[in-house]
Scaffold this motif. Structure first.
Motif, mmCIF file in Angstrom:
data_model
loop_
_atom_site.group_PDB
_atom_site.id
_atom_site.type_symbol
_atom_site.label_atom_id
_atom_site.label_comp_id
_atom_site.label_asym_id
_atom_site.label_seq_id
_atom_site.Cartn_x
_atom_site.Cartn_y
_atom_site.Cartn_z
ATOM 1 N N SER A 280 0.829 -1.205 0.000
ATOM 2 C CA SER A 280 0.000 0.000 0.000
ATOM 3 C C SER A 280 0.871 1.266 0.000
ATOM 4 O O SER A 280 1.738 1.434 0.871
ATOM 5 C CB SER A 280 -0.909 0.000 1.237
ATOM 6 N N PRO A 282 -0.052 4.473 0.696
ATOM 7 C CA PRO A 282 -0.235 5.271 1.910
ATOM 8 C C PRO A 282 0.486 4.709 3.136
ATOM 9 O O PRO A 282 0.965 5.465 3.981
ATOM 10 C CB PRO A 282 -1.756 5.245 2.109
ATOM 11 N N THR A 353 -6.971 14.180 4.288
ATOM 12 C CA THR A 353 -5.691 13.877 3.640
ATOM 13 C C THR A 353 -4.821 15.119 3.521
ATOM 14 O O THR A 353 -3.626 15.092 3.830
ATOM 15 C CB THR A 353 -5.932 13.271 2.243
ATOM 16 N N ASN A 404 -2.029 8.797 11.233
ATOM 17 C CA ASN A 404 -2.445 8.381 9.900
ATOM 18 C C ASN A 404 -2.793 6.891 9.841
ATOM 19 O O ASN A 404 -3.629 6.457 9.038
ATOM 20 C CB ASN A 404 -1.329 8.701 8.903
ATOM 21 N N ASP A 407 -6.360 6.577 10.571
ATOM 22 C CA ASP A 407 -7.194 7.076 9.475
ATOM 23 C C ASP A 407 -7.441 5.999 8.429
ATOM 24 O O ASP A 407 -8.572 5.776 7.994
ATOM 25 C CB ASP A 407 -6.522 8.275 8.783
ATOM 26 N N ILE A 408 -6.368 5.347 8.019
ATOM 27 C CA ILE A 408 -6.477 4.466 6.852
ATOM 28 C C ILE A 408 -6.922 3.050 7.207
ATOM 29 O O ILE A 408 -7.485 2.347 6.361
ATOM 30 C CB ILE A 408 -5.159 4.418 6.054
ATOM 31 N N SER A 470 -2.388 9.322 2.124
ATOM 32 C CA SER A 470 -3.849 9.320 2.094
ATOM 33 C C SER A 470 -4.353 9.191 3.524
ATOM 34 O O SER A 470 -3.692 8.568 4.355
ATOM 35 C CB SER A 470 -4.385 8.153 1.261
ATOM 36 N N ALA A 471 -5.498 9.804 3.801
ATOM 37 C CA ALA A 471 -6.121 9.662 5.124
ATOM 38 C C ALA A 471 -7.506 9.041 5.000
ATOM 39 O O ALA A 471 -8.307 9.137 5.929
ATOM 40 C CB ALA A 471 -6.198 11.023 5.824
ATOM 41 N N GLU A 472 -7.767 8.418 3.862
ATOM 42 C CA GLU A 472 -9.050 7.759 3.645
ATOM 43 C C GLU A 472 -8.955 6.281 4.013
ATOM 44 O O GLU A 472 -7.908 5.656 3.832
ATOM 45 C CB GLU A 472 -9.482 7.902 2.188
ATOM 46 N N ARG A 473 -10.048 5.736 4.506
ATOM 47 C CA ARG A 473 -10.090 4.314 4.846
ATOM 48 C C ARG A 473 -9.780 3.481 3.610
ATOM 49 O O ARG A 473 -10.401 3.645 2.565
ATOM 50 C CB ARG A 473 -11.475 3.962 5.395
ATOM 51 N N GLN A 474 -8.821 2.578 3.727
ATOM 52 C CA GLN A 474 -8.352 1.826 2.571
ATOM 53 C C GLN A 474 -9.289 0.654 2.245
ATOM 54 O O GLN A 474 -9.911 0.061 3.138
ATOM 55 C CB GLN A 474 -6.940 1.311 2.828
#
Length: 510
Positions: A280, A282, A353, A404, A407-408, A470-474
């Motif tokens: 990944s 991120p 993010t 972070n 976050d992910i 990235s700070a979005e859920r993966q």
């Protein structure tokens, strides 16, 4: 038959309404009895406060040798049998030997990062955090006698201390994955992490004073005992999750359950998608940022007292006091940055993010500049000012990469922290021997090269994080379905994907 069923259904509805009404009144009573200054009634704040003091001890136990080694190798007055007075160091170590002694801790620290994160997810971050710090404190008490026996035993006990302390950072993310509401992650985590720098600030001058008045062994005895006292309090007070805390209010429990997203499931049911995590972008952005921040931090943490002594001819007490100043700035900035990041997120000024990128990359670019400025400083005041700004600005970076992981991939945060801190521990192994190899004549020019290397790594970290963060859920995050389980006051039912708590629908955020 139909009429009997109808009557039965009516009775059930009336009983449910009565229960909901009674429970709502109970919750309102609990909430009305609480006042804002009684912070201990908000159990997540109690966890954060005790974690703060935990990291205080983590770094006090880690930094003690950095100051003690100066006292251990300073010339001391010795009277020979014939009455002659000479001055010789108690431990006559070369700069290379010093480097190996100071870096030995990180060999053990490196090994237990991933296992610590995995165990924290399985048996509870609170337990592993307490075990790691308690064992390190106990071993610290044995450091002076072992050092007097041989340098090899000193190195060995520091390696074992590192093994136990290596679990601490991964474990705390397992705690936050269960205790931290999503919109409070930065402030709770950075407040706890700031204990590291307060521990550094306090322990450096205190170590210097202890070395002066009690001799260097007193450094290890005092901080070892303090660590054991903290371990006892943590073990008794902090629970694995809010659902298991008998003192949490119903309203705070509901608030945490709502805002943290998918509920934390039993550790034995968590399955980590290793291949997806290790490929990944991120994840590796976090790893690189963590590595970069730790390179500069460990270089200064380990060698700043020696640098002050070599370049500006300061003695042990003065080096401890001056070396503490940059970490005081870091502790203060961490408080500000955590609240600022959460405030920006709450106000929707930027995406999550972009907030992480702004705080992390901005800090790294500024640190690059001020580390170079410190390298060219010709006065102690100018050098300390530049280093204070450089280290202090690192507090903004911690509001980027350090939260972070949550976050992910919150369910896997402890393992991800274990991964990033494993790589980020390499500077603790590489940097001290490298600095010892470079600084052979103790000149300002040789120390300047040490600072140049740190600046270049900060710049590389800013570039990598800025591109891949990235700070979005993966999409590879695994959620596990499991049976429902009741929380401590039987008012709520939790599941792997959410909760059902009609009794508290009207209770507000705590």
């Amino acid at each position: 038959m139909h009429e009997e069923n109808s009557v039965s259904d009516d009775l059930k509805r009336q009983a449910a309404l009565f229960y909901n009404s009674t429970e709502r009144e109970r919750v309102n009573e609990v909430r009305s009895s609480s006042t804002t200054w009684r912070f201990w009634e908000k159990r997540r704040l109690v966890v954060s406060l005790l974690a703060f003091f935990g990291f205080f001890n983590v770094y006090a136990l880690r930094v003690n040798l950095s100051v003690a080694v100066v006292a251990m190798t300073e010339p001391v007055e010795v009277e020979l049998d014939n009455g002659t007075i000479i001055y010789v160091p108690e431990f006559d170590w070369s700069s290379t030997t010093k480097g190996w002694v100071l870096s030995s801790f990180f060999y053990g620290y490196l090994v237990t990062q991933l296992p610590g994160g995995w165990l924290a997810a399985k048996i509870g971050g609170n337990r592993m955090f307490g075990i790691g710090l308690g064992a390190t404190s106990l071993l610290t008490l044995f450091t002076p006698p072992l050092a007097h026996i041989s340098t090899g035993l000193l190195i060995a006990v520091r390696v074992v201390e590192g093994l136990f302390e290596g679990v601490t950072y991964p474990c705390i993310h397992a705690v936050w994955s269960r205790w931290a509401p999503s919109n409070e992650r930065a402030r709770l985590a950075t407040f706890a992490f700031s204990g590291s720098y307060v521990g550094t600030v306090v322990s450096m001058p205190v170590c210097s004073l202890l070395a002066h008045y009690t001799g260097w062994p007193g450094i290890f005895y005092v901080f070892g005992i303090v660590g054991l006292v903290w371990t006892t309090i943590w073990w008794l007070v902090v629970k694995e999750s809010p659902e298991k805390d008998p003192h949490i209010t119903a309203a705070e429990l509901k608030y945490i359950q709502e805002s943290r997203g998918a509920i934390a499931v039993d550790g034995s049911q968590i399955r980590h998608p290793w291949r997806a995590m290790l490929t990944s972008g991120p994840v590796w952005a976090i790893v690189m940022a963590h590595f970069s921040e730790n390179w500069g931090f460990y270089t200064l943490l380990t060698f700043l007292p020696t640098f002050m002594q070599d370049v500006f001819k300061f003695q042990t007490s003065a080096t401890g006091l001056l070396s503490a100043v940059p970490y005081l700035a870091m502790a203060v900035v961490l408080q500000v940055s955590g609240h600022m990041a959460d405030w920006m997120l709450h106000m929707q000024l930027m995406s999550r993010t972009n907030i992480r990128k702004l705080f992390n990359c901005g800090a790294f670019l500024a640190q690059t500049i001020f580390m170079i400025a410190a390298a060219y400083s010709t006065s102690i005041v100018g050098c300390v000012v530049c280093l204070t700004i450089a280290v202090g600005l690192g507090g903004f970076a911690w509001s980027g990469f350090s939260v972070n992981h949550l976050d992910i991939a919150s369910p896997h945060a402890s393992v991800l922290m274990g991964l990033s801190n494993t790589i980020a521990t390499l500077p603790g192994i590489i940097s001290p021997p490298l600095a010892g190899f470079i600084v052979t004549d103790k000149t300002a020019e040789q120390w300047r090269l040490v600072f140049f290397i740190s600046s270049a790594i900060y710049l590389l970290g800013a570039i990598v994080y800025g591109i891949f963060c990235s700070a979005e859920r993966q999409p590879w995050v695994v959620e596990v379905d499991c049976d429902a389980s009741f929380d401590t006051d039987a008012a709520s039912v939790t599941t792997a994907r959410g909760y059902d708590n009609k009794a508290m629908d009207n209770s507000s955020e705590m």
